[in-house]
Every structure is written in C-alpha cells, then in structure tokens.
Design a protein around this motif. Sequence first.
Motif, PDB file in Angstrom:
ATOM      1  N   THR A  99     -55.556  14.120  13.394  1.00  0.00           N
ATOM      2  CA  THR A  99     -54.959  13.096  12.525  1.00  0.00           C
ATOM      3  C   THR A  99     -53.450  13.037  12.744  1.00  0.00           C
ATOM      4  OG1 THR A  99     -56.668  13.357  10.842  1.00  0.00           O
ATOM      5  CG2 THR A  99     -54.561  12.437  10.120  1.00  0.00           C
ATOM      6  N   VAL A 100     -52.911  11.827  12.830  1.00  0.00           N
ATOM      7  CA  VAL A 100     -51.467  11.649  12.974  1.00  0.00           C
ATOM      8  C   VAL A 100     -50.946  10.811  11.813  1.00  0.00           C
ATOM      9  CG1 VAL A 100     -51.538  11.811  15.488  1.00  0.00           C
ATOM     10  CG2 VAL A 100     -51.729   9.564  14.398  1.00  0.00           C
ATOM     11  N   VAL A 101     -49.653  10.939  11.525  1.00  0.00           N
ATOM     12  CA  VAL A 101     -49.024  10.107  10.501  1.00  0.00           C
ATOM     13  C   VAL A 101     -48.782   8.722  11.095  1.00  0.00           C
ATOM     14  CG1 VAL A 101     -47.048   9.795   8.963  1.00  0.00           C
ATOM     15  CG2 VAL A 101     -47.906  12.095   9.441  1.00  0.00           C
ATOM     16  N   PHE A 102     -49.359   7.702  10.476  1.00  0.00           N
ATOM     17  CA  PHE A 102     -49.254   6.336  10.971  1.00  0.00           C
ATOM     18  C   PHE A 102     -48.087   5.586  10.339  1.00  0.00           C
ATOM     19  CE2 PHE A 102     -50.746   1.866  10.082  1.00  0.00           C
ATOM     20  CZ  PHE A 102     -50.409   1.360  11.331  1.00  0.00           C
ATOM     21  N   ALA A 103     -47.864   5.794   9.052  1.00  0.00           N
ATOM     22  CA  ALA A 103     -46.793   5.101   8.325  1.00  0.00           C
ATOM     23  C   ALA A 103     -46.493   5.862   7.043  1.00  0.00           C
ATOM     24  CB  ALA A 103     -47.207   3.663   7.997  1.00  0.00           C
ATOM     25  N   ARG A 104     -45.413   5.479   6.381  1.00  0.00           N
ATOM     26  CA  ARG A 104     -45.060   6.082   5.106  1.00  0.00           C
ATOM     27  C   ARG A 104     -44.842   5.006   4.054  1.00  0.00           C
ATOM     28  NH1 ARG A 104     -42.437   9.958   8.697  1.00  0.00           N
ATOM     29  NH2 ARG A 104     -43.452  11.973   8.363  1.00  0.00           N
ATOM     30  N   ASN A 105     -45.086   5.377   2.813  1.00  0.00           N
ATOM     31  CA  ASN A 105     -44.959   4.457   1.695  1.00  0.00           C
ATOM     32  C   ASN A 105     -44.316   5.202   0.530  1.00  0.00           C
ATOM     33  OD1 ASN A 105     -45.256   2.097   0.203  1.00  0.00           O
ATOM     34  ND2 ASN A 105     -47.441   1.874   0.617  1.00  0.00           N
ATOM     35  N   ARG A 106     -44.053   4.497  -0.560  1.00  0.00           N
ATOM     36  CA  ARG A 106     -43.478   5.114  -1.748  1.00  0.00           C
ATOM     37  C   ARG A 106     -44.216   4.577  -2.968  1.00  0.00           C
ATOM     38  NH1 ARG A 106     -40.063   2.156   0.415  1.00  0.00           N
ATOM     39  NH2 ARG A 106     -39.227   1.070  -1.428  1.00  0.00           N
ATOM     40  N   LEU A 107     -44.100   5.300  -4.051  1.00  0.00           N
ATOM     41  CA  LEU A 107     -44.705   4.844  -5.299  1.00  0.00           C
ATOM     42  C   LEU A 107     -43.681   4.017  -6.078  1.00  0.00           C
ATOM     43  CD1 LEU A 107     -47.612   5.538  -6.131  1.00  0.00           C
ATOM     44  CD2 LEU A 107     -46.669   7.066  -7.862  1.00  0.00           C
ATOM     45  N   CYS A 108     -44.131   2.878  -6.601  1.00  0.00           N
ATOM     46  CA  CYS A 108     -43.306   1.999  -7.430  1.00  0.00           C
ATOM     47  C   CYS A 108     -44.108   1.600  -8.668  1.00  0.00           C
ATOM     48  CB  CYS A 108     -42.919   0.725  -6.661  1.00  0.00           C
ATOM     49  SG  CYS A 108     -41.504   0.909  -5.532  1.00  0.00           S
ATOM     50  N   VAL A 109     -43.455   0.957  -9.602  1.00  0.00           N
ATOM     51  CA  VAL A 109     -44.132   0.435 -10.790  1.00  0.00           C
ATOM     52  C   VAL A 109     -43.823  -1.050 -10.905  1.00  0.00           C
ATOM     53  CG1 VAL A 109     -44.404   0.582 -13.284  1.00  0.00           C
ATOM     54  CG2 VAL A 109     -43.962   2.660 -11.966  1.00  0.00           C
ATOM     55  N   GLN A 110     -44.865  -1.858 -11.077  1.00  0.00           N
ATOM     56  CA  GLN A 110     -44.701  -3.291 -11.295  1.00  0.00           C
ATOM     57  C   GLN A 110     -44.874  -3.609 -12.768  1.00  0.00           C
ATOM     58  OE1 GLN A 110     -47.594  -4.842  -8.306  1.00  0.00           O
ATOM     59  NE2 GLN A 110     -45.859  -6.031  -7.577  1.00  0.00           N
ATOM     60  N   ALA A 111     -44.182  -4.646 -13.228  1.00  0.00           N
ATOM     61  CA  ALA A 111     -44.264  -5.037 -14.638  1.00  0.00           C
ATOM     62  C   ALA A 111     -43.992  -6.524 -14.784  1.00  0.00           C
ATOM     63  CB  ALA A 111     -43.252  -4.245 -15.464  1.00  0.00           C
ATOM     64  N   ARG A 112     -44.450  -7.091 -15.893  1.00  0.00           N
ATOM     65  CA  ARG A 112     -44.046  -8.445 -16.227  1.00  0.00           C
ATOM     66  C   ARG A 112     -42.560  -8.417 -16.611  1.00  0.00           C
ATOM     67  NH1 ARG A 112     -48.279  -7.936 -19.538  1.00  0.00           N
ATOM     68  NH2 ARG A 112     -46.827  -8.053 -21.280  1.00  0.00           N
ATOM     69  N   PRO A 113     -41.835  -9.482 -16.359  1.00  0.00           N
ATOM     70  CA  PRO A 113     -40.393  -9.490 -16.689  1.00  0.00           C
ATOM     71  C   PRO A 113     -40.100  -9.188 -18.146  1.00  0.00           C
ATOM     72  CG  PRO A 113     -40.925 -11.327 -15.239  1.00  0.00           C
ATOM     73  CD  PRO A 113     -42.246 -10.695 -15.623  1.00  0.00           C
ATOM     74  N   ASP A 114     -41.004  -9.600 -19.067  1.00  0.00           N
ATOM     75  CA  ASP A 114     -40.731  -9.400 -20.496  1.00  0.00           C
ATOM     76  C   ASP A 114     -40.776  -7.934 -20.923  1.00  0.00           C
ATOM     77  OD1 ASP A 114     -43.742 -10.238 -20.090  1.00  0.00           O
ATOM     78  OD2 ASP A 114     -43.700  -9.001 -21.901  1.00  0.00           O
ATOM     79  N   VAL A 115     -41.301  -7.057 -20.067  1.00  0.00           N
ATOM     80  CA  VAL A 115     -41.357  -5.624 -20.406  1.00  0.00           C
ATOM     81  C   VAL A 115     -39.964  -5.002 -20.373  1.00  0.00           C
ATOM     82  CG1 VAL A 115     -42.287  -3.368 -19.694  1.00  0.00           C
ATOM     83  CG2 VAL A 115     -43.729  -5.410 -19.586  1.00  0.00           C
ATOM     84  N   GLY A 116     -39.065  -5.562 -19.554  1.00  0.00           N
ATOM     85  CA  GLY A 116     -37.710  -5.022 -19.453  1.00  0.00           C
ATOM     86  C   GLY A 116     -37.644  -3.705 -18.712  1.00  0.00           C
ATOM     87  N   LEU A 117     -38.530  -3.494 -17.749  1.00  0.00           N
ATOM     88  CA  LEU A 117     -38.594  -2.226 -17.021  1.00  0.00           C
ATOM     89  C   LEU A 117     -37.455  -2.091 -16.024  1.00  0.00           C
ATOM     90  CD1 LEU A 117     -40.467   0.294 -16.557  1.00  0.00           C
ATOM     91  CD2 LEU A 117     -41.455  -0.994 -14.649  1.00  0.00           C
ATOM     92  N   THR A 118     -36.826  -0.918 -16.010  1.00  0.00           N
ATOM     93  CA  THR A 118     -35.815  -0.574 -15.013  1.00  0.00           C
ATOM     94  C   THR A 118     -36.086   0.851 -14.531  1.00  0.00           C
ATOM     95  OG1 THR A 118     -34.242   0.413 -16.574  1.00  0.00           O
ATOM     96  CG2 THR A 118     -34.103  -1.980 -16.236  1.00  0.00           C
ATOM     97  N   THR A 119     -35.422   1.238 -13.475  1.00  0.00           N
ATOM     98  CA  THR A 119     -35.562   2.614 -12.996  1.00  0.00           C
ATOM     99  C   THR A 119     -35.096   3.600 -14.054  1.00  0.00           C
ATOM    100  OG1 THR A 119     -35.336   1.984 -10.664  1.00  0.00           O
ATOM    101  CG2 THR A 119     -34.808   4.265 -11.241  1.00  0.00           C
ATOM    102  N   ASP A 120     -34.013   3.274 -14.745  1.00  0.00           N
ATOM    103  CA  ASP A 120     -33.442   4.194 -15.730  1.00  0.00           C
ATOM    104  C   ASP A 120     -34.337   4.397 -16.951  1.00  0.00           C
ATOM    105  OD1 ASP A 120     -31.222   4.634 -14.169  1.00  0.00           O
ATOM    106  OD2 ASP A 120     -30.005   3.096 -15.156  1.00  0.00           O
ATOM    107  N   ASN A 121     -35.056   3.349 -17.375  1.00  0.00           N
ATOM    108  CA  ASN A 121     -35.879   3.490 -18.585  1.00  0.00           C
ATOM    109  C   ASN A 121     -37.363   3.645 -18.273  1.00  0.00           C
ATOM    110  OD1 ASN A 121     -37.035   0.951 -18.094  1.00  0.00           O
ATOM    111  ND2 ASN A 121     -35.790  -0.118 -19.609  1.00  0.00           N
ATOM    112  N   LEU A 122     -37.690   3.864 -17.011  1.00  0.00           N
ATOM    113  CA  LEU A 122     -39.087   3.842 -16.580  1.00  0.00           C
ATOM    114  C   LEU A 122     -39.970   4.817 -17.350  1.00  0.00           C
ATOM    115  CD1 LEU A 122     -40.459   3.367 -13.049  1.00  0.00           C
ATOM    116  CD2 LEU A 122     -41.235   5.348 -14.334  1.00  0.00           C
ATOM    117  N   LEU A 123     -39.575   6.055 -17.440  1.00  0.00           N
ATOM    118  CA  LEU A 123     -40.421   7.035 -18.127  1.00  0.00           C
ATOM    119  C   LEU A 123     -40.555   6.716 -19.614  1.00  0.00           C
ATOM    120  CD1 LEU A 123     -42.181   9.497 -18.033  1.00  0.00           C
ATOM    121  CD2 LEU A 123     -40.149  10.946 -18.186  1.00  0.00           C
ATOM    122  N   ASP A 124     -39.465   6.292 -20.244  1.00  0.00           N
ATOM    123  CA  ASP A 124     -39.533   5.922 -21.658  1.00  0.00           C
ATOM    124  C   ASP A 124     -40.501   4.759 -21.873  1.00  0.00           C
ATOM    125  OD1 ASP A 124     -37.749   7.876 -22.434  1.00  0.00           O
ATOM    126  OD2 ASP A 124     -36.001   6.558 -22.295  1.00  0.00           O
TER     127      ASP A 124
END
Length: 279
Positions: A99-124
């Motif tokens: 097995t070889v590494v083909f590509a890399r990815n990252r985890l992100c979070v998607q939200a509706r705009p009305d949620v007001g999600l940012t990186t800083d308040n993500l966990l809250d």
Amino acid sequence: MVLRTLLAAVLGSTMSIAWAQQATAPAVVTIYAAGSMSGALTAITHQYTAESGQKIDLVTGPAGLLLDKIEHAAKADVFISANMAHPQRLTAEGNAAPTVVFARNRLCVQARPDVGLTTDNLLDKLLDPNVRIGTSTPKADPGGDYAWELFAKADSVHPGAKQVLEAKAQQLVGGPTAPQVPAGQNAVKYFMATRRVDVFIGYCSSHETKPDSTLVQVELPANLSLSADYGMTVLEQPQTATTRNAAYRLALYLMSPEAQDVLTRYGFTPVARLATASR
C-alpha cells in the motif's frame, strides 16, 4: 521523479511496460475508491482514458463497505481508501500489493451561514445543545472514524466533550442503514436544508472544483486538527495478465504529476508534488 521511481519499484516491474505495448484493445480496469474521491478520480480517469485509450470502471462509496465487498470476491483491480488501514489489510492478507500513500486530506466542518461557525468558536458550537451534528458512519466509512477521533481529541481540550459529542452525532451517510436522500441531491446539503443537522463533520476536499457558496466550511483549530492519508493498492487477483498489467500502469499514472495536479483542484494535498517540492 523520485516518488515515481520508488513507486515503480514497490508495485512491481510490470509498471515499466511502455504505452506502445497497448496495441490490442485494453481490458477494463476497475477502481474501488472512497466516495470523497469521486470528483477528482472522475476527472483523472477521464484524462487517463483520453491519453491512453484504457477503459476504466470507477466505483465509489464508503471505503469500509467497499473493503467488505472486495473481501467477498467483488471484482476490483485498484483500491483507494480514505485511510491506510483498509488497503494495508488487503496487503497483509496477501491479496494486494504494498500500500502506498496516494493523497492527503484534512478534516473540516461545514455549516449553514446562520450557525455563525468559525474556527475560533468551533468546539463551543459543537457542544452547544442547540446545534445538531451530522457525521459519516464509523467503521463503514473512514470519515466517521475521523469524526470520532475528533471527539476524542476534543476531550483533552474540554473534559467530557467526547461523551457529549458522540451522543449528539447523527450518523447520516456512509453506512448500510443511512437515511435516504432524494436522487441527484448532495446528502450534506440535503440534511442541512431540511434542518436535520446544523453542522456536518467531513473532509476539507470537495466533489467539485468550485466552493459551495451556500455553506460555510471551517478549518479545525490547531489543537483539534486532523489529517487523513489516503492509501492505494493493486489487487492481486485480476482475471488476466492483461488486466494486471493495465492495473499497475494505471496505479503509476495516478501517482504522476499530471494526475496529482488534478487533486489540488478538489482540495486534496498531492503527495507527488510534496515530494518534488521537498527536493
């Protein structure tokens, strides 16, 4: 160039067969690949077919379920998973090449705009009782496994977060019993639009090359960030020598700069370009 040479040595001498040796009509090569790769791999395989004439059958879906199909004799020549564990399992069983590494990815979070999600308040926001969370299905889909890994990591930042987040998370995609989505609709957008969830934990990559302006996509903060290595292997039970050779040629092409450059347009990190940049 170093990576391409190394891959050729690892995957076997059959990869060195020249394009000129494809004088006869090539056999169809079947790729089983993680659903998150559907957009990028569709573009890459169309490009490859146009250049080589090789016919390709691309089958995408939750990588855990695809692995189960392969282990129950489904026909696949190349397997690409959103984790390294699935293809490495086939390698360890003696059913696939290294097995070889083909590509890399990252985890992100998607939200509706009305949620007001940012990186800083993500966990809250994730811990907010009024914010409903959607995820993929653990074990059946690596995306769900990464979400649960995020919950465990959150526990070190906010004690008790793991239990709260696991209890809140709705496993909506990637599993054998996932809720039905109307034909032609994107599952994440559908569950957001119908207010079943407010945020969805998934990959930073996309099925399209243009960002979706209807949703907000947020990177995880540094103390919660998670990356995903995508593994690729060639199955050892192709029906004919022709199919086997074609599968190895395709695997080498997938690691070429021409193919890896396509990955960037879909939000992936191409390992071949990383290797070239580090020289």
